[in-house]
Design a protein around this motif. Structure first.
Motif, PDB file in Angstrom:
ATOM      1  N   ILE A  89       0.830  -1.200   0.000  1.00 59.19           N
ATOM      2  CA  ILE A  89       0.000   0.000   0.000  1.00 59.19           C
ATOM      3  C   ILE A  89       0.868   1.255   0.000  1.00 59.19           C
ATOM      4  N   GLN A  90       2.035   1.176   0.631  1.00 57.16           N
ATOM      5  CA  GLN A  90       2.938   2.333   0.677  1.00 57.16           C
ATOM      6  C   GLN A  90       3.392   2.731  -0.723  1.00 57.16           C
ATOM      7  N   VAL A  91       3.528   1.767  -1.614  1.00 62.33           N
ATOM      8  CA  VAL A  91       3.908   2.061  -3.007  1.00 62.33           C
ATOM      9  C   VAL A  91       2.847   2.944  -3.651  1.00 62.33           C
ATOM     10  N   VAL A  92       1.580   2.596  -3.451  1.00 63.76           N
ATOM     11  CA  VAL A  92       0.471   3.372  -4.020  1.00 63.76           C
ATOM     12  C   VAL A  92       0.420   4.756  -3.374  1.00 63.76           C
ATOM     13  N   LYS A  93       0.592   4.801  -2.062  1.00 66.86           N
ATOM     14  CA  LYS A  93       0.552   6.075  -1.333  1.00 66.86           C
ATOM     15  C   LYS A  93       1.658   7.012  -1.827  1.00 66.86           C
ATOM     16  N   ARG A  94       2.824   6.455  -2.117  1.00 67.33           N
ATOM     17  CA  ARG A  94       3.948   7.278  -2.581  1.00 67.33           C
ATOM     18  C   ARG A  94       3.635   7.889  -3.948  1.00 67.33           C
ATOM     19  N   VAL A  95       3.050   7.099  -4.832  1.00 68.53           N
ATOM     20  CA  VAL A  95       2.680   7.613  -6.151  1.00 68.53           C
ATOM     21  C   VAL A  95       1.632   8.714  -6.011  1.00 68.53           C
ATOM     22  N   LEU A  96       0.640   8.503  -5.153  1.00 68.39           N
ATOM     23  CA  LEU A  96      -0.397   9.507  -4.924  1.00 68.39           C
ATOM     24  C   LEU A  96       0.195  10.788  -4.341  1.00 68.39           C
ATOM     25  N   SER A  97       1.121  10.625  -3.410  1.00 73.32           N
ATOM     26  CA  SER A  97       1.757  11.782  -2.785  1.00 73.32           C
ATOM     27  C   SER A  97       2.547  12.600  -3.802  1.00 73.32           C
ATOM     28  N   LEU A  98       3.337  11.917  -4.625  1.00 73.80           N
ATOM     29  CA  LEU A  98       4.133  12.601  -5.644  1.00 73.80           C
ATOM     30  C   LEU A  98       3.233  13.239  -6.706  1.00 73.80           C
ATOM     31  N   ALA A  99       2.154  12.561  -7.047  1.00 75.26           N
ATOM     32  CA  ALA A  99       1.231  13.074  -8.065  1.00 75.26           C
ATOM     33  C   ALA A  99       0.660  14.432  -7.643  1.00 75.26           C
ATOM     34  N   TYR A 100       0.465  14.616  -6.350  1.00 75.40           N
ATOM     35  CA  TYR A 100      -0.092  15.879  -5.854  1.00 75.40           C
ATOM     36  C   TYR A 100       1.009  16.894  -5.519  1.00 75.40           C
ATOM     37  N   ARG A 101       2.017  16.456  -4.770  1.00 73.43           N
ATOM     38  CA  ARG A 101       3.002  17.392  -4.225  1.00 73.43           C
ATOM     39  C   ARG A 101       4.135  17.755  -5.190  1.00 73.43           C
ATOM     40  N   GLU A 102       4.447  16.848  -6.112  1.00 68.04           N
ATOM     41  CA  GLU A 102       5.589  17.084  -6.989  1.00 68.04           C
ATOM     42  C   GLU A 102       5.209  17.270  -8.462  1.00 68.04           C
ATOM     43  N   TRP A 103       4.266  16.486  -8.939  1.00 72.08           N
ATOM     44  CA  TRP A 103       4.008  16.461 -10.379  1.00 72.08           C
ATOM     45  C   TRP A 103       2.800  17.294 -10.812  1.00 72.08           C
ATOM     46  N   ASP A 104       2.035  17.761  -9.855  1.00 71.01           N
ATOM     47  CA  ASP A 104       0.846  18.560 -10.158  1.00 71.01           C
ATOM     48  C   ASP A 104      -0.142  17.788 -11.032  1.00 71.01           C
TER      49      ASP A 104
END
Length: 293
Positions: A89-104
């Motif tokens: 689940i942490q893998v999915v959470k990391r992608v979601l986090s980056l999608a919002y905080r880093e990649w817009d």
């Protein structure tokens, strides 16, 4: 057909000022290309496989949240340990986090909507200093570099992936400085080096692989008759030894890179000195009652 339709929708969203939809596969590929994800390699591959088979082309957003929860349920029904499920689940959470905080890619943060229940199957092995020395001594001579990695794990509490990703530029003024893309939680971390540890980082990077380190470690634990010991236990031993020397839990939290004291509090048992003086600070209740009479 589906890819073409998605491209048309993305183009329309761009014209309308909306963010184009991105797939989990795109996010996973970007995360791996932009960040050092070696410590999560196994879980990334397994999550990618599950999503490809069960939710092919899933879009980052509510759709991904639903798929992740479905995966969570499926893995639990399969009998996997909660700690293993949490790593997936942490893998999915990391992608979601980056999608919002880093990649817009997202307008709202969604990673917090995925819960990781505390594992009830946690096991922690704490070795004493003599036991750690015995384990290190048992590493076969042909594994000289791997022995250095194991020793540095004992002296820093770093994860195997973090150790193998170290470069000379990570060492500064007697400290190891990990950048956000080198840690599990994406936050920078600073680990002070003892004189013994300083000698080990003079020849970075380590000329070995994760498999070789694992092999050396397994041979050493077999030699001393402790097949229950895992490489990750060196991290727990480091924290436990710090606590036994009186180091504060907040310092141990920062050195390990934990997100909260809740996780670090498991090492409180190793510092019995924290209870010293408690009895002397308690009031003398009976004397006060006697005085009133």
């Amino acid at each position: 057909m589906k890819a073409g339709a998605q491209q048309q929708e993305n183009a329309f969203n761009g014209v309308m000022g909306r963010k184009p939809k991105r797939t989990f596969s795109e996010g996973l590929q970007r995360m791996v290309s932009e960040y050092d994800a070696r410590s999560q390699k196994q879980h990334i591959l397994l999550v990618a496989k599950w999503m490809d088979e069960q939710a092919h082309g899933v879009v980052i957003g509510q759709e991904l949240l639903d798929a992740a929860r479905k995966m969570q349920k499926a893995l639990k029904e399969k009998g996997l340990a909660q700690s293993t499920i949490n790593n997936r689940i942490q893998v999915v959470k990391r992608v979601l986090s980056l999608a919002y905080r880093e990649w817009d890619w997202l307008d709202l943060p969604l990673d917090g909507k995925l819960r990781k229940p505390s594992p009830k199957n946690e096991r922690h092995v704490y070795l004493t200093e003599p036991e750690l020395a015995e384990l290190l001594e048992a590493v076969p001579e042909r594994y000289e570099v791997e022995r250095q990695v194991i020793l540095l794990a004992m002296l820093t509490g770093m994860r195997r992936g973090e150790l193998l990703a170290l470069e000379p530029g990570n060492v500064y003024s007697g400290r190891i400085v990990l950048k956000p893309n080198q840690t599990k939680n994406g936050k920078p971390r600073v680990i002070p080096l003892s004189d013994e540890a300083q000698l080990l980082v003079d020849a970075l990077p380590f000329a070995t692989t994760s498999d070789k380190v694992r092999g050396a470690f397994e041979k050493a634990r077999k030699t001393i008759g402790r097949p229950d010991i895992r490489f990750h236990d060196m991290r727990h031993c480091y924290a436990s030894l710090l606590a036994s020397k009186g180091e504060t839990l907040t310092s141990i939290r920062d050195l390990l890179g934990h997100s909260s004291l809740t996780v670090t509090s498991r090492y409180a048992h190793a510092d019995p000195a924290r209870w010293d003086g408690v009895m002397t600070r308690l009031p003398r209740i009976s004397n006060q009652i006697a005085t009133k009479h």
